[in-house]
Design an enzyme around this catalytic site. Structure first.
Site, short mmCIF file in Angstrom:
data_model
loop_
_atom_site.label_atom_id
_atom_site.label_comp_id
_atom_site.label_asym_id
_atom_site.label_seq_id
_atom_site.Cartn_x
_atom_site.Cartn_y
_atom_site.Cartn_z
N ALA A 13 0.83 -1.20 0.00
CA ALA A 13 0.00 0.00 0.00
C ALA A 13 0.87 1.26 0.00
O ALA A 13 1.91 1.31 0.65
CB ALA A 13 -0.91 0.00 1.23
N SER A 42 0.60 2.50 -8.52
CA SER A 42 -0.33 3.09 -9.49
C SER A 42 0.36 4.19 -10.30
O SER A 42 0.18 4.26 -11.52
CB SER A 42 -1.56 3.67 -8.79
OG SER A 42 -2.34 2.63 -8.25
N ALA A 73 -12.61 -0.13 -8.65
CA ALA A 73 -13.23 0.30 -7.40
C ALA A 73 -14.70 0.62 -7.60
O ALA A 73 -15.09 1.17 -8.63
CB ALA A 73 -12.51 1.52 -6.84
N HIS A 83 -6.75 9.65 -7.63
CA HIS A 83 -6.37 8.90 -8.83
C HIS A 83 -6.88 9.59 -10.10
O HIS A 83 -6.17 9.70 -11.08
CB HIS A 83 -6.91 7.46 -8.77
CG HIS A 83 -6.06 6.54 -7.96
ND1 HIS A 83 -5.32 5.54 -8.53
CD2 HIS A 83 -5.84 6.47 -6.63
CE1 HIS A 83 -4.68 4.88 -7.59
NE2 HIS A 83 -4.98 5.42 -6.42
#
EC number: 2.7.1.156
Length: 184
Positions: free
Chosen positions: A12, A17, A37, A53
């Site tokens: 994490a 990403s 998600a 994001h």
């Protein structure tokens, strides 16, 4: 067929990403961001994570919300596309209630679609098995399924990157892959 399957994995908040987004931008292809998600307007912290994001992505990228039907998305992509699937752990969590036999069918369908994909595919996956064994059955199921999912995709992907501690390691160059017989 000229295409690339890339796996980016790590813990994490490691930057996986961001690394995957960097690789997608370098592809020179039409980037399709596959968001696994599910939104929840009642969970403000989760919504803030999703928004972070979204703000990081270029405006010319297409976003698809695919919480479950990953195989169909892989099948529909073309050679002109670069799919960035973020993330496998979230996708798996959306399917966690599946019985083992149904999960195996879902997994095999995704692996088949990934092997047959004509597009470039970059997959982001969490590493959930580096800590203690979860105390609850559903936690153990998640950890075990995610570990095997990442391992099986790692056998298909080249390269495989590990992002940790602010560094990107190309495991395909540094490591030795296990053979399929060793993965049982």
């Amino acid at each position: 067929m000229s295409r690339q399957i890339i796996l980016v994995t790590g813990p994490a908040r490691s930057g996986k990403s961001e690394w995957a987004e960097h690789l997608a931008a370098l592809s020179g292809k039409s980037v399709i961001y596959v968001a696994t998600a599910q939104t929840n307007p009642n969970d403000l912290e989760w919504q803030a994570r999703i928004e972070k994001h979204i703000l990081r992505r270029p405006s010319d990228w297409t976003t698809l919300h695919v919480p479950i039907k990953l195989s169909a998305t892989l099948d529909a992509a073309t050679a002109a596309d670069c799919l960035l699937i973020d993330s496998l752990g979230t996708w798996l969590a959306n399917l966690l209630e599946q019985e083992d036999s149904t999960w195996q069918e879902t997994l095999q369908a995704v692996l088949h679609s990934l092997r047959q994909a004509s597009s470039d595919v970059i997959l982001v996956a969490e590493e959930a098995g580096w800590g203690v064994v979860p105390a609850y059955p559903i936690g153990r199921t998640f950890r075990d399924r995610l570990g095997m999912l990442v391992r099986q995709i790692g056998a298909i992907a080249d390269p495989v990157y590990l992002v940790t501690g602010g560094y990107v390691l190309n495991l395909s160059q540094l490591g030795t892959p296990l053979t399929i017989a060793q993965q049982s």
